[in-house]
Design a protein around this motif. Structure first.
Motif, PDB file in Angstrom:
ATOM      1  N   ASN A 273      43.647  38.232  49.207  1.00 50.34           N
ATOM      2  CA  ASN A 273      44.687  38.626  50.289  1.00 50.34           C
ATOM      3  C   ASN A 273      45.849  39.119  49.508  1.00 50.34           C
ATOM      4  OD1 ASN A 273      45.858  39.659  52.597  1.00 50.34           O
ATOM      5  ND2 ASN A 273      44.830  38.044  53.676  1.00 50.34           N
ATOM      6  N   GLU A 275      47.926  41.384  50.243  1.00 45.88           N
ATOM      7  CA  GLU A 275      48.876  42.018  51.242  1.00 45.88           C
ATOM      8  C   GLU A 275      49.679  40.649  51.796  1.00 45.88           C
ATOM      9  OE1 GLU A 275      49.175  44.338  55.505  1.00 45.88           O
ATOM     10  OE2 GLU A 275      47.284  43.797  54.562  1.00 45.88           O
ATOM     11  N   LEU A 276      48.963  39.738  52.189  1.00 45.29           N
ATOM     12  CA  LEU A 276      49.477  38.527  52.474  1.00 45.29           C
ATOM     13  C   LEU A 276      50.565  37.872  51.548  1.00 45.29           C
ATOM     14  CD1 LEU A 276      47.899  35.801  54.314  1.00 45.29           C
ATOM     15  CD2 LEU A 276      49.008  35.162  52.162  1.00 45.29           C
ATOM     16  N   LYS A 277      49.951  37.844  50.302  1.00 47.26           N
ATOM     17  CA  LYS A 277      50.755  37.131  49.285  1.00 47.26           C
ATOM     18  C   LYS A 277      52.116  37.926  48.731  1.00 47.26           C
ATOM     19  CE  LYS A 277      47.141  34.218  47.139  1.00 47.26           C
ATOM     20  NZ  LYS A 277      46.351  34.326  48.248  1.00 47.26           N
ATOM     21  N   ASN A 280      54.644  37.297  51.660  1.00 48.52           N
ATOM     22  CA  ASN A 280      55.439  35.996  51.547  1.00 48.52           C
ATOM     23  C   ASN A 280      56.235  36.063  50.274  1.00 48.52           C
ATOM     24  OD1 ASN A 280      55.028  33.192  52.167  1.00 48.52           O
ATOM     25  ND2 ASN A 280      55.003  33.213  49.965  1.00 48.52           N
ATOM     26  N   ASN A 320      54.432  29.537  57.506  1.00 47.94           N
ATOM     27  CA  ASN A 320      53.432  30.429  56.905  1.00 47.94           C
ATOM     28  C   ASN A 320      53.252  30.293  55.323  1.00 47.94           C
ATOM     29  OD1 ASN A 320      52.778  32.606  59.055  1.00 47.94           O
ATOM     30  ND2 ASN A 320      55.348  32.372  59.117  1.00 47.94           N
ATOM     31  N   ILE A 325      47.059  29.400  54.889  1.00 48.58           N
ATOM     32  CA  ILE A 325      47.487  30.693  55.194  1.00 48.58           C
ATOM     33  C   ILE A 325      48.063  31.514  53.964  1.00 48.58           C
ATOM     34  CG2 ILE A 325      49.464  32.030  56.114  1.00 48.58           C
ATOM     35  CD1 ILE A 325      49.735  29.844  58.364  1.00 48.58           C
ATOM     36  N   GLY A 328      44.905  32.215  51.831  1.00 50.41           N
ATOM     37  CA  GLY A 328      44.035  33.551  52.194  1.00 50.41           C
ATOM     38  C   GLY A 328      42.926  33.196  52.830  1.00 50.41           C
ATOM     39  N   PHE A 335      45.439  35.773  59.915  1.00 50.26           N
ATOM     40  CA  PHE A 335      46.106  36.666  59.093  1.00 50.26           C
ATOM     41  C   PHE A 335      47.250  37.673  59.730  1.00 50.26           C
ATOM     42  CE2 PHE A 335      45.652  41.006  56.761  1.00 50.26           C
ATOM     43  CZ  PHE A 335      46.811  40.682  55.879  1.00 50.26           C
ATOM     44  N   GLU A 336      46.634  38.036  60.975  1.00 50.49           N
ATOM     45  CA  GLU A 336      47.260  38.724  61.727  1.00 50.49           C
ATOM     46  C   GLU A 336      48.658  38.328  62.318  1.00 50.49           C
ATOM     47  OE1 GLU A 336      47.030  42.370  61.882  1.00 50.49           O
ATOM     48  OE2 GLU A 336      44.983  42.110  60.514  1.00 50.49           O
ATOM     49  N   PHE A 338      50.268  35.928  60.973  1.00 51.41           N
ATOM     50  CA  PHE A 338      51.027  35.977  59.867  1.00 51.41           C
ATOM     51  C   PHE A 338      52.059  37.095  59.632  1.00 51.41           C
ATOM     52  CE2 PHE A 338      51.748  36.949  55.476  1.00 51.41           C
ATOM     53  CZ  PHE A 338      52.762  35.875  54.960  1.00 51.41           C
ATOM     54  N   LYS A 339      51.473  38.202  59.814  1.00 52.91           N
ATOM     55  CA  LYS A 339      51.986  39.477  59.397  1.00 52.91           C
ATOM     56  C   LYS A 339      52.952  39.666  60.442  1.00 52.91           C
ATOM     57  CE  LYS A 339      48.622  42.403  59.182  1.00 52.91           C
ATOM     58  NZ  LYS A 339      47.793  43.746  58.650  1.00 52.91           N
TER      59      LYS A 339
END
Length: 782
Positions: A273, A275-277, A280, A320, A325, A328, A335-336, A338-339
């Motif tokens: 993931n 995008e998530l990282k 953050n 988060n 989270i 990933g 995940f959504e 989190f965004k």
């Protein structure tokens, strides 16, 4: 031997469920534990994390008052004291300080106590820099479970030491923290005794239903009550980690010392993931920028520092940072969520930064017939680096402009604007901004002076440090002149797509060595040529994916900066960026929370922060990114992990069904940036390259102000040696300013603040407090 039976209820706020369900289960679990405490005299319940207590307080305010009495009697044992159990590798070092700062504040206010036992039993490995952070945040011991014994042999109890010499006592659970029945409880007791250190008078065994809450059951408690005299020489006692560490503290000198990272476990969590990282990491950088800019504005006068706003934003970010989270491994719905929350954090920081900047801008005075803008530097070092700005020209064509900085005319290049609208202007120039300060720039009509720039030849471009060229066979060639390093074609930053059959966590694997999917370069050409920057586009394709690299060289800079635009659809694969060198790698220096971990290039998938430095037998190599969090390296190859395309929350032994459709992580469009450079000697200031991506200069259009401030100013006189990295400038609740830095090289450094110089010991995390004109050291992070 005493066996302290630790009743607990492991509960992930988010994992295979969204946070509202986690909050409800937290309240139910705490209520059940409270009822058991009232029915079973002597029973002790261990609970950490502020989020659990807050939701219990909201759901059952009267019952929460009863908990306070059990805390006072040490039967409701509060451990950890953080917002959540975070990922213990990937967050910025300051995140751990704020977990402690804000979490302990809550427990002081509610219970009149501060937890002193750190407790992260579910996180996926732990950075070797943490003992110093824990020690300076008031912790004397640490409880964890991963890596498991088969992944890293460790004594059950030991002294965990970081590179600066700081130590905390540490205990590893050799069995799970969960017991769903009496037979599992018995097995936990036996396994705990088997791995206990004979010279110690006590050990710990954990029990209780967990994952989705629950806690100890009536049957488990009654079993312990009936089997207090478990067998000859073994006594079962209700207790908590606090009881255990109090018991063994006098014996600490008998304990072995363990240094470095506690790895590996679930190595897929370091990379899955992207995008998530990336989001953050951006939020971390923006929060630190916002605090620094707000502090600068406060020092300028007539500005109220928004303490409460920052605390709320930090707590959202820390929530988060929960390990499932940030690791990933949550569901797509998680995940959504989190965004959405990260978006709220970023918007909140933008408001604070804009408000803080306005307070400074209204004190500046630009000319009448010019477009003025200001660059703010939210870091503690003087910065001379490239910046871009789009002056608003009011729809006028503006081909003849002059850029004036505090020291006179500044060379610049016109580059492509971000919008496709006529008569828009964007300029690229080398800025010069003091630490914790600003510089005012003015753009006006006039004729630019000629200036030295990049050198161009047939299909090549170069500066004093390196050369980029397109060979006759269509390959890209990179030549670092001073180091004598030359990379061609697939040796430089080439995308490798490797099959990956492991689950979302990467259980059962420690490196990614699957079958290679074919990738070919279908397009390579110059797409930008200006005096100060040139860019080559290399476009590669696999059967399902498109990978674009916009590789830029800058006049006077030693690095290559690449913007990656990836449309990824190779499912059940990992995407690596490969760098192959004709010489041997010696050591890897990976940034970790408030320090660096030095590792062998053993081919294992490993975590890294914003900066990765590679020591070779010939020179040093540097990598900085706004998104990459994992790498592997062996022999002469370094591979950065850019994506892992696996299903959301897929955990073995579940088997994927061939005809079923799943939602895949890291599928679709992804964009991130990377800097790569070579250098001869490490000086300790290499994180400055990371600042270009993760803490860029902040550009703001100017106002019509009163002229009470000059065109350039530093609001705080800070002079660190190259190996002392300043990370934090914030204003404390008492009106003092807090400056936090750490030593990066393993050598003694120094930092001067307001004319007073302080020594910074090797690997030391240093906190300075500034009150009026006085500066003094703090032994803690608070």
């Amino acid at each position: 031997m005493k066996v302290y039976m630790v009743g607990n209820a492991h509960l992930d706020p988010v994992w295979l469920w969204r946070w509202p369900e986690g909050a409800i289960e937290a309240a139910k679990t705490c209520l059940t534990a409270l009822e058991l405490l009232e029915k079973h005299e002597g029973f002790v319940f261990t609970r950490g994390e502020t989020w659990v207590h807050r939701w219990f307080e909201r759901a059952y305010p009267e019952e929460f008052e009863r908990v306070k009495e059990f805390v006072r009697k040490k039967r409701w044992a509060v451990v950890n004291g953080w917002i959540v159990q975070p990922d213990m590798n990937l967050p910025h070092g300051e995140c751990f300080v704020r977990q402690s700062l804000y979490g302990k504040k809550y427990f002081r206010e509610k219970f009149g106590m501060e937890p002193e036992i750190a407790y992260c039993v579910d996180s996926f490995g732990h950075a070797g820099t943490l003992p110093q952070i824990l020690k300076k945040c008031g912790y004397r011991a640490f409880v964890f479970m991963r890596p498991h014994p088969h992944e890293k042999p460790l004594p059950q109890t030991f002294r965990w030491r970081s590179a600066d010499g700081s130590e905390v006592l540490a205990f590893r659970l050799v069995t799970n923290y969960e017991t769903f029945d009496i037979e599992k409880l018995k097995r936990n007791i036996e396994e705990t005794l088997k791995s206990a250190i004979p010279d110690l008078p006590a050990t710990m065994c954990f029990y209780g239903v967990g994952d989705h809450g629950g806690g100890p059951t009536k049957e488990q408690i009654e079993f312990i009550e009936k089997n207090r005299n478990y067998r000859d020489g073994v006594t079962l006692l209700f207790g908590s980690p606090l009881h255990f560490f109090d018991e063994i503290e006098p014996h600490r000198d008998k304990l072995p010392v363990v240094e470095g990272d506690l790895h590996p476990h679930a190595v897929g969590c370091y990379s899955v993931n992207l995008e998530l990282k990336k989001l953050n990491r951006k939020a971390e950088g923006e929060l630190l920028q916002g605090e620094a800019l707000a502090s600068m504005s406060s020092l300028a006068g007539n500005y109220e520092y928004p303490h409460d706003d920052f605390e709320a934003l930090w707590e959202d970010l820390l929530m988060n940072g929960f390990h499932d989270i940030l690791g990933g491994t949550t569901t797509k719905e998680g995940f959504e969520d989190f965004k959405k929350y990260i978006g709220g954090i970023l918007r909140g920081i933008d408001e604070i930064k804009t408000d803080a900047a306005l307070n400074v801008l209204r004190k500046l005075k630009p000319g009448e017939k010019e477009i003025a803008f200001v660059l703010f530097n939210p870091t503690g070092r003087h910065r001379t680096e490239y910046a871009e700005f789009e002056p608003w020209m009011n729809w006028r064509p503006y081909e003849n402009g002059v850029l004036i900085g505090p020291d006179g005319e500044v060379p610049f290049s016109y580059v492509r604007p971000t919008s496709l609208v006529r008569n828009m202007t964007r300029i690229l120039f080398r800025a010069d901004v003091p630490p914790f300060g600003y510089s005012l720039y003015r753009f006006r009509e006039g004729k630019r002076k000629s200036f030295e720039g990049l050198l161009y030849g047939d299909n090549r471009v170069e500066n004093e440090f390196l050369m980029l060229s397109l060979e006759d066979n269509g390959e890209l060639r990179v030549h670092f002149k001073r180091e004598g390093i030359e990379l061609k074609g697939e040796d430089f930053q080439f995308p490798l797509i490797l099959s990956d059959g492991s689950d979302t966590w990467g259980h059962g694997v420690y490196s990614f060595e699957g079958k290679r999917n074919p990738v070919r370069v279908r397009r390579i050409e110059f797409v930008e040529k200006s005096e100060l920057r040139a860019t080559i586009l290399r476009e590669s394709v696999s059967e399902f994916s498109l990978i674009k690299e916009f590789i830029s060289i800058y006049f006077g800079e030693p690095y290559l900066r690449t913007r990656f635009l990836i449309d990824y659809h190779d499912r059940l694969t990992v995407l690596k960026l490969s760098y192959r060198f004709p010489f041997r790698l010696k050591n890897i220096h990976a940034e970790m929370p408030y320090g660096f971990s030095v590792r062998e290039p053993d081919g294992m998938e490993s975590p890294t922060g914003r900066l990765l430095l590679v020591e070779t037998e010939r020179s040093w190599l540097g990598f900085a990114s706004d998104a990459v969090h994992a790498y592997d390296a062996i022999d002469g190859e370094v591979r950065l992990t850019a994506a892992r395309c696996v299903p959301f929350a897929w955990h073995v032994p579940y088997e994927l069904q061939p005809d079923a459709e799943y939602d895949y992580i890291d599928e679709g469009l992804r964009e991130f940036e990377l800097l790569f450079w070579a250098f001869g000697e490490r000086k300790g200031d290499e994180l400055r390259f990371s600042d270009i991506l993760n803490s860029p200069l902040i550009a703001m259009s100017s106002l019509k102000g009163d002229g009470s401030l000059p065109d350039r100013r530093s609001f705080l006189e800070v002079k660190p040696s190259p190996n002392v990295r300043v990370e934090v400038l914030m204003k404390g609740a008492g009106g003092e300013y807090i400056l936090r830095s750490f030593e990066t090289l393993g050598k003694t450094g120094e930092i001067s603040v307001l004319g007073r110089t302080f020594e910074v010991k090797p690997h030391e995390l240093k906190t300075l407090v500034i009150r009026d004109t006085e500066v003094f050291e703090s032994d803690t992070c608070f």
